[in-house]
Design an enzyme around this catalytic site. Structure first.
Site, PDB file in Angstrom:
ATOM      1  N   LEU A  22       0.977  -0.799   0.201  1.00 56.73           N
ATOM      2  CA  LEU A  22      -0.242  -0.114  -0.046  1.00 56.73           C
ATOM      3  C   LEU A  22       0.965   1.518   0.430  1.00 56.73           C
ATOM      4  O   LEU A  22      -0.258   2.383  -0.192  1.00 56.73           O
ATOM      5  CB  LEU A  22      -1.024  -0.068   0.942  1.00 56.73           C
ATOM      6  CG  LEU A  22      -1.220  -1.285   1.020  1.00 56.73           C
ATOM      7  CD1 LEU A  22      -2.656  -1.229   2.272  1.00 56.73           C
ATOM      8  CD2 LEU A  22      -3.037  -2.153   0.220  1.00 56.73           C
ATOM      9  N   ALA A  23       2.072   0.762  -0.285  1.00 57.31           N
ATOM     10  CA  ALA A  23       3.045   2.371   0.074  1.00 57.31           C
ATOM     11  C   ALA A  23       3.140   3.237  -1.177  1.00 57.31           C
ATOM     12  O   ALA A  23       2.903   2.677  -1.896  1.00 57.31           O
ATOM     13  CB  ALA A  23       4.711   1.698   0.391  1.00 57.31           C
ATOM     14  N   TYR A  37       8.682  12.831  -8.121  1.00 58.27           N
ATOM     15  CA  TYR A  37       8.574  11.521  -6.722  1.00 58.27           C
ATOM     16  C   TYR A  37       7.411  10.698  -7.160  1.00 58.27           C
ATOM     17  O   TYR A  37       7.891   9.767  -5.954  1.00 58.27           O
ATOM     18  CB  TYR A  37       8.194  13.122  -5.710  1.00 58.27           C
ATOM     19  CG  TYR A  37       8.456  12.519  -4.221  1.00 58.27           C
ATOM     20  CD1 TYR A  37       9.582  11.544  -3.674  1.00 58.27           C
ATOM     21  CD2 TYR A  37       7.174  12.484  -3.155  1.00 58.27           C
ATOM     22  CE1 TYR A  37       9.586  11.211  -2.819  1.00 58.27           C
ATOM     23  CE2 TYR A  37       7.218  11.352  -2.185  1.00 58.27           C
ATOM     24  CZ  TYR A  37       8.572  10.720  -1.942  1.00 58.27           C
ATOM     25  OH  TYR A  37       8.113  10.335  -0.260  1.00 58.27           O
ATOM     26  N   SER A  67      -5.438   1.650  -8.633  1.00 54.31           N
ATOM     27  CA  SER A  67      -6.744   2.194  -7.870  1.00 54.31           C
ATOM     28  C   SER A  67      -8.095   3.148  -9.213  1.00 54.31           C
ATOM     29  O   SER A  67      -7.914   2.480 -10.119  1.00 54.31           O
ATOM     30  CB  SER A  67      -6.348   3.964  -7.102  1.00 54.31           C
ATOM     31  OG  SER A  67      -6.868   5.397  -7.846  1.00 54.31           O
ATOM     32  N   GLU A  69      -8.865   5.685  -9.682  1.00 51.48           N
ATOM     33  CA  GLU A  69      -8.073   6.930 -10.361  1.00 51.48           C
ATOM     34  C   GLU A  69      -7.893   6.515 -11.968  1.00 51.48           C
ATOM     35  O   GLU A  69      -7.804   6.959 -12.703  1.00 51.48           O
ATOM     36  CB  GLU A  69      -7.283   7.183  -9.612  1.00 51.48           C
ATOM     37  CG  GLU A  69      -7.479   8.040  -8.411  1.00 51.48           C
ATOM     38  CD  GLU A  69      -8.492   9.306  -8.833  1.00 51.48           C
ATOM     39  OE1 GLU A  69      -7.790  10.546  -9.279  1.00 51.48           O
ATOM     40  OE2 GLU A  69      -9.675   9.715  -7.800  1.00 51.48           O
ATOM     41  N   TYR A  91      -0.228  10.567 -10.661  1.00 53.59           N
ATOM     42  CA  TYR A  91      -0.584   9.792 -10.014  1.00 53.59           C
ATOM     43  C   TYR A  91      -1.120   8.404 -10.068  1.00 53.59           C
ATOM     44  O   TYR A  91      -1.208   7.670 -10.030  1.00 53.59           O
ATOM     45  CB  TYR A  91      -1.339   9.801  -8.548  1.00 53.59           C
ATOM     46  CG  TYR A  91      -1.962   8.801  -8.114  1.00 53.59           C
ATOM     47  CD1 TYR A  91      -1.602   8.651  -6.500  1.00 53.59           C
ATOM     48  CD2 TYR A  91      -3.512   8.798  -7.655  1.00 53.59           C
ATOM     49  CE1 TYR A  91      -2.113   7.584  -6.079  1.00 53.59           C
ATOM     50  CE2 TYR A  91      -4.224   7.414  -6.925  1.00 53.59           C
ATOM     51  CZ  TYR A  91      -3.034   6.718  -6.263  1.00 53.59           C
ATOM     52  OH  TYR A  91      -3.807   5.817  -5.347  1.00 53.59           O
TER      53      TYR A  91
HETATM   54  P1  GDP Z   1      -9.533  11.215  -4.992  1.00 54.49           P
HETATM   55  O1  GDP Z   1     -10.766  10.559  -5.443  1.00 54.49           O
HETATM   56  O2  GDP Z   1      -8.093   9.848  -4.644  1.00 54.49           O
HETATM   57  O3  GDP Z   1      -8.471  12.386  -5.643  1.00 54.49           O
HETATM   58  O4  GDP Z   1      -9.903  11.277  -3.379  1.00 54.49           O
HETATM   59  P2  GDP Z   1     -10.070  13.351  -2.358  1.00 54.49           P
HETATM   60  O5  GDP Z   1     -10.339  12.977  -1.405  1.00 54.49           O
HETATM   61  O6  GDP Z   1      -8.302  13.644  -3.319  1.00 54.49           O
HETATM   62  O7  GDP Z   1     -10.547  14.396  -3.680  1.00 54.49           O
HETATM   63  C1  GDP Z   1     -12.064  13.476  -4.007  1.00 54.49           C
HETATM   64  C2  GDP Z   1     -12.887  14.242  -5.032  1.00 54.49           C
HETATM   65  O8  GDP Z   1     -12.456  15.650  -3.986  1.00 54.49           O
HETATM   66  C3  GDP Z   1     -11.961  15.125  -5.857  1.00 54.49           C
HETATM   67  O9  GDP Z   1     -12.470  15.353  -7.231  1.00 54.49           O
HETATM   68  C4  GDP Z   1     -11.520  16.831  -5.781  1.00 54.49           C
HETATM   69  O10 GDP Z   1     -11.064  17.733  -6.595  1.00 54.49           O
HETATM   70  C5  GDP Z   1     -12.281  16.943  -4.672  1.00 54.49           C
HETATM   71  N1  GDP Z   1     -12.203  18.233  -3.624  1.00 54.49           N
HETATM   72  C6  GDP Z   1     -13.177  18.657  -3.622  1.00 54.49           C
HETATM   73  N2  GDP Z   1     -12.031  19.789  -2.322  1.00 54.49           N
HETATM   74  C7  GDP Z   1     -11.498  19.462  -2.485  1.00 54.49           C
HETATM   75  C8  GDP Z   1     -10.225  19.922  -1.035  1.00 54.49           C
HETATM   76  O11 GDP Z   1     -10.346  20.482  -0.440  1.00 54.49           O
HETATM   77  N3  GDP Z   1      -9.711  18.648  -0.620  1.00 54.49           N
HETATM   78  C9  GDP Z   1      -9.783  17.469  -1.608  1.00 54.49           C
HETATM   79  N4  GDP Z   1      -8.836  16.179  -0.874  1.00 54.49           N
HETATM   80  N5  GDP Z   1     -10.385  16.816  -2.255  1.00 54.49           N
HETATM   81  C10 GDP Z   1     -11.309  17.754  -3.227  1.00 54.49           C
END
Ligand code: GDP
Length: 283
Positions: A22-23, A37, A67, A69, A91
């Site tokens: 998971l790292a 990085y 993922s 993603e 990522y």
């Molecule tokens: P991800 O799906 O791994 O990118 O998980 P995240 O929790 O980082 O982000 C999920 C979604 O939330 C993405 O579409 C972000 O653009 C959206 N998002 C909206 N506002 C924020 C914020 O303040 N922080 C993060 N991390 N994501 C945000």
């Protein structure tokens, strides 16, 4: 993950039968600022790991944290193991490199290596840099008068959010299979960040007017919609998500409220607020 010698040392020390890899540099947002990085840790790191395992003991079973993603903005409404990948961030590209590396080690060297394509999985242990925990922590602080507002980015993005402990159980099941294979774990349900905010505010008993949008939380490129089809995992692993969207938010918001209440009573206890960069309440 940058140092083969320390991976080799860890293998010798722990003599593992199973490895859950998971790292990573695991935050999509940060990968835009640190693409090299991210590639080195999240992509090349997996080769370092697999190559050391191959030399040390190629019978070790290996789990790779792939993922959702990796699908990026691929057009299918629901994604499964056969859906093509269209990664949209450094990522996601690094994770896809690892995904194919695992596949290659399986085919070329007959190693027991599997990839779990996990959709977002959350819990009160989630890092504050992720939106779910940022929201649960933020609304908890607002509800207790510790802070006044919370700034977010893209509220329209939709994610398939599940409860992390159930996904860990799914990882273990993948490793116990007779033959190595890849599986999607998801809930087959999707909601916007805005839906998450509204529900979290309801649970905390605050107005969603405390939430504002700021540019600094927006990404150069964002994945707009993710929803996963876990039917292969259900059929072959007997795995099924149990915790629904509203229940997940309740678990996270209530846990953060309880942490901040304990903090207000000056109770000392270990938690991750200090290490998250969100130390505003402690100043
Ligand atoms: P991800 O799906 O791994 O990118 O998980 P995240 O929790 O980082 O982000 C999920 C979604 O939330 C993405 O579409 C972000 O653009 C959206 N998002 C909206 N506002 C924020 C914020 O303040 N922080 C993060 N991390 N994501 C945000």
């Amino acid at each position: 993950m940058l140092d083969s010698a320390s991976i080799s040392g860890a293998l010798q020390k722990s003599q593992p039968k199973e490895i859950y890899h998971l790292a990573a540099q695991s935050f999509v947002g940060a990968s835009f600022d640190q693409p090299l990085y991210t590639a080195n840790v999240t992509a090349v790191g997996t080769i370092r790991m697999l190559d050391e395992i191959k030399k040390f003991d190629d019978k070790i079973k290996f789990y790779q944290a792939s993922s959702s993603e990796m699908y990026g903005n691929q057009k299918s409404i629901v994604k499964n193991e056969k859906t093509p990948f269209e990664p949209a961030s450094p990522y996601a590209i690094a994770k896809l490199y690892s995904h194919w590396t695992v596949n290659m080690y399986r085919q070329a060297y007959g190693m027991f290596a599997v990839s779990g394509i996990l959709f977002n999985h959350e819990s009160p242990l989630r890092g504050m840099e992720f939106v779910t925990r940022k929201i649960s922590n933020g609304v908890a602080k607002i509800s207790l008068g510790i802070s006044k507002n919370l700034k977010l980015g893209n509220l329209m993005a939709k994610r398939d959010w599940g409860y992390a402990p159930e996904y860990v159980e799914g990882m273990r099941k993948m490793i116990q299979q007779p033959k190595p294979d890849d599986f999607v774990l998801a809930t087959n349900d999707t909601h916007s960040v805005k839906d998450f905010v509204i529900e979290a505010c309801n649970i905390a008993g605050i107005s969603s007017k405390c939430i504002s949008i700021s540019k600094e939380n927006q990404r150069p490129n964002d994945v707009q919609h993710l929803k996963g089809d876990y039917s292969k995992a259900e059929k072959k692993l007997g795995w099924k998500p149990k915790t629904k969207f509203k229940k997940l938010i309740k678990i996270m918001v209530e846990e953060d409220i309880s942490r901040w209440e304990r903090w207000q009573k000056k109770e000392f206890f270990p938690w991750d607020a200090f290490t998250s960069g969100d130390d505003s309440a402690f100043k």
